[in-house]
Design a protein around this motif. Structure first.
Motif, PDB file in Angstrom:
ATOM      1  N   PHE A  29     -36.019 143.637 -19.741  1.00 56.73           N
ATOM      2  CA  PHE A  29     -36.255 144.695 -20.729  1.00 56.73           C
ATOM      3  C   PHE A  29     -36.135 146.350 -20.176  1.00 56.73           C
ATOM      4  CE2 PHE A  29     -37.248 144.861 -25.199  1.00 56.73           C
ATOM      5  CZ  PHE A  29     -38.115 145.845 -25.412  1.00 56.73           C
ATOM      6  N   SER A  30     -36.601 147.070 -20.091  1.00 59.04           N
ATOM      7  CA  SER A  30     -36.827 148.561 -19.796  1.00 59.04           C
ATOM      8  C   SER A  30     -35.421 148.033 -19.688  1.00 59.04           C
ATOM      9  CB  SER A  30     -37.916 148.633 -18.503  1.00 59.04           C
ATOM     10  OG  SER A  30     -37.017 148.500 -17.293  1.00 59.04           O
ATOM     11  N   ARG A  31     -34.508 147.737 -18.651  1.00 62.44           N
ATOM     12  CA  ARG A  31     -33.314 148.734 -18.593  1.00 62.44           C
ATOM     13  C   ARG A  31     -32.454 148.147 -19.697  1.00 62.44           C
ATOM     14  NH1 ARG A  31     -32.851 146.425 -12.348  1.00 62.44           N
ATOM     15  NH2 ARG A  31     -34.605 147.764 -11.367  1.00 62.44           N
ATOM     16  N   ASN A  32     -32.545 147.278 -21.164  1.00 66.90           N
ATOM     17  CA  ASN A  32     -31.374 147.248 -21.816  1.00 66.90           C
ATOM     18  C   ASN A  32     -31.960 148.280 -22.501  1.00 66.90           C
ATOM     19  OD1 ASN A  32     -29.364 145.459 -20.942  1.00 66.90           O
ATOM     20  ND2 ASN A  32     -31.440 144.747 -20.289  1.00 66.90           N
ATOM     21  N   THR A  33     -30.505 147.818 -24.077  1.00 69.74           N
ATOM     22  CA  THR A  33     -30.796 148.248 -25.098  1.00 69.74           C
ATOM     23  C   THR A  33     -30.930 147.530 -26.443  1.00 69.74           C
ATOM     24  OG1 THR A  33     -28.404 150.334 -25.067  1.00 69.74           O
ATOM     25  CG2 THR A  33     -29.232 149.523 -26.920  1.00 69.74           C
ATOM     26  N   MET A  34     -31.925 147.275 -27.230  1.00 64.83           N
ATOM     27  CA  MET A  34     -32.381 147.450 -27.897  1.00 64.83           C
ATOM     28  C   MET A  34     -31.968 147.560 -29.333  1.00 64.83           C
ATOM     29  SD  MET A  34     -33.947 144.442 -26.240  1.00 64.83           S
ATOM     30  CE  MET A  34     -34.626 143.200 -27.503  1.00 64.83           C
ATOM     31  N   SER A  35     -31.572 146.100 -30.275  1.00 62.61           N
ATOM     32  CA  SER A  35     -31.234 146.661 -31.766  1.00 62.61           C
ATOM     33  C   SER A  35     -31.816 145.563 -33.162  1.00 62.61           C
ATOM     34  CB  SER A  35     -29.425 146.083 -31.851  1.00 62.61           C
ATOM     35  OG  SER A  35     -28.785 146.701 -31.017  1.00 62.61           O
ATOM     36  N   TRP A  36     -31.603 145.800 -34.099  1.00 59.39           N
ATOM     37  CA  TRP A  36     -32.266 145.345 -35.360  1.00 59.39           C
ATOM     38  C   TRP A  36     -31.143 145.010 -36.235  1.00 59.39           C
ATOM     39  CZ3 TRP A  36     -36.739 142.516 -35.505  1.00 59.39           C
ATOM     40  CH2 TRP A  36     -37.858 142.862 -34.941  1.00 59.39           C
ATOM     41  N   TYR A  37     -31.058 143.605 -36.108  1.00 57.71           N
ATOM     42  CA  TYR A  37     -29.766 143.414 -37.672  1.00 57.71           C
ATOM     43  C   TYR A  37     -30.482 143.132 -38.695  1.00 57.71           C
ATOM     44  CZ  TYR A  37     -25.775 144.569 -34.088  1.00 57.71           C
ATOM     45  OH  TYR A  37     -25.576 145.695 -33.686  1.00 57.71           O
ATOM     46  N   ARG A  38     -29.560 142.043 -40.053  1.00 57.23           N
ATOM     47  CA  ARG A  38     -30.371 141.679 -40.787  1.00 57.23           C
ATOM     48  C   ARG A  38     -28.738 141.245 -41.239  1.00 57.23           C
ATOM     49  NH1 ARG A  38     -32.292 146.544 -44.889  1.00 57.23           N
ATOM     50  NH2 ARG A  38     -30.330 146.891 -45.312  1.00 57.23           N
ATOM     51  N   GLU A  89     -33.685 145.550 -52.059  1.00 56.51           N
ATOM     52  CA  GLU A  89     -32.596 145.179 -50.931  1.00 56.51           C
ATOM     53  C   GLU A  89     -32.731 145.173 -49.561  1.00 56.51           C
ATOM     54  OE1 GLU A  89     -32.481 147.486 -53.575  1.00 56.51           O
ATOM     55  OE2 GLU A  89     -31.661 149.767 -53.407  1.00 56.51           O
ATOM     56  N   ASP A  90     -33.171 145.816 -49.163  1.00 56.61           N
ATOM     57  CA  ASP A  90     -34.358 145.229 -47.651  1.00 56.61           C
ATOM     58  C   ASP A  90     -33.915 143.629 -47.293  1.00 56.61           C
ATOM     59  OD1 ASP A  90     -35.426 148.229 -47.987  1.00 56.61           O
ATOM     60  OD2 ASP A  90     -33.453 148.141 -46.979  1.00 56.61           O
ATOM     61  N   THR A  91     -34.013 143.187 -48.765  1.00 51.54           N
ATOM     62  CA  THR A  91     -34.958 141.535 -48.275  1.00 51.54           C
ATOM     63  C   THR A  91     -33.767 140.794 -47.801  1.00 51.54           C
ATOM     64  OG1 THR A  91     -36.265 142.045 -50.741  1.00 51.54           O
ATOM     65  CG2 THR A  91     -34.674 139.316 -49.706  1.00 51.54           C
ATOM     66  N   ALA A  92     -33.730 139.883 -46.202  1.00 45.15           N
ATOM     67  CA  ALA A  92     -32.960 139.559 -45.951  1.00 45.15           C
ATOM     68  C   ALA A  92     -33.830 139.233 -45.037  1.00 45.15           C
ATOM     69  CB  ALA A  92     -32.457 141.369 -45.172  1.00 45.15           C
ATOM     70  N   VAL A  93     -32.900 138.426 -43.754  1.00 47.71           N
ATOM     71  CA  VAL A  93     -33.247 137.453 -42.048  1.00 47.71           C
ATOM     72  C   VAL A  93     -32.696 138.846 -41.410  1.00 47.71           C
ATOM     73  CG1 VAL A  93     -33.332 135.524 -40.961  1.00 47.71           C
ATOM     74  CG2 VAL A  93     -33.018 135.229 -42.927  1.00 47.71           C
ATOM     75  N   TYR A  94     -33.976 139.233 -40.661  1.00 51.89           N
ATOM     76  CA  TYR A  94     -33.648 140.290 -39.636  1.00 51.89           C
ATOM     77  C   TYR A  94     -33.687 139.731 -38.462  1.00 51.89           C
ATOM     78  CZ  TYR A  94     -34.859 143.647 -43.069  1.00 51.89           C
ATOM     79  OH  TYR A  94     -34.516 144.904 -44.168  1.00 51.89           O
ATOM     80  N   TYR A  95     -32.622 139.975 -37.721  1.00 49.94           N
ATOM     81  CA  TYR A  95     -32.558 139.206 -36.155  1.00 49.94           C
ATOM     82  C   TYR A  95     -33.043 140.765 -35.364  1.00 49.94           C
ATOM     83  CZ  TYR A  95     -30.770 135.767 -38.347  1.00 49.94           C
ATOM     84  OH  TYR A  95     -30.163 134.143 -39.307  1.00 49.94           O
ATOM     85  N   CYS A  96     -33.578 140.325 -34.191  1.00 47.02           N
ATOM     86  CA  CYS A  96     -33.234 141.231 -32.616  1.00 47.02           C
ATOM     87  C   CYS A  96     -32.846 140.728 -32.196  1.00 47.02           C
ATOM     88  CB  CYS A  96     -34.919 140.903 -32.371  1.00 47.02           C
ATOM     89  SG  CYS A  96     -34.961 141.797 -30.653  1.00 47.02           S
ATOM     90  N   LYS A  97     -31.493 141.465 -31.568  1.00 45.92           N
ATOM     91  CA  LYS A  97     -30.707 141.424 -30.287  1.00 45.92           C
ATOM     92  C   LYS A  97     -30.603 142.096 -29.249  1.00 45.92           C
ATOM     93  CE  LYS A  97     -25.348 141.882 -29.639  1.00 45.92           C
ATOM     94  NZ  LYS A  97     -24.254 142.837 -30.733  1.00 45.92           N
TER      95      LYS A  97
END
Length: 115
Positions: A29-38, A89-97
């Protein structure tokens, strides 16, 4: 194998706050970029925020800049998304990537902002 488990979603009134968490396992985990999408109903999945392996302030979509904050705890293999001043408008399913190889996704957590 890579696993990403999001939590913290729910219903909140406009102007409220939520904190999402994404617990990661199966990779360094510590070596990787992490993102959030929706993804909102009827719309394509969109980028929300990204944080690099060393942490820092992160990058944000214009639509959430100044309201959302991404952070990570490399000791806990967890990435967070603090969401303030929420709007309908922030209503969504939020995903971690996990930005690893082709990319790995969690199952998503629903965020609903309404009065």
């Amino acid at each position: 194998q890579v696993q990403l488990v999001e939590s913290g979603g729910g219903w909140v009134q406009p102007g409220g706050s939520l904190r999402l968490s994404c617990a990661a396992s199966g990779f360094t985990f510590s070596r990787n970029t992490m993102s959030w999408y929706r993804q909102a109903p009827g719309k394509e999945r969109e980028y929300v925020a990204r944080i690099f392996s060393a942490g820092g302030s992160g990058n944000y979509a214009d639509s959430v800049k100044g309201r959302f904050t991404i952070s990570r705890d490399n000791a806990k293999n967890t990435v967070y998304l603090q969401m303030n001043s929420l709007k309908p408008e922030d209503t969504a399913v939020y995903y971690c990537k996990a930005e690893l190889g082709w990319g790995y996704w969690g199952q998503g957590t629903q965020v609903t902002v309404s009065s």
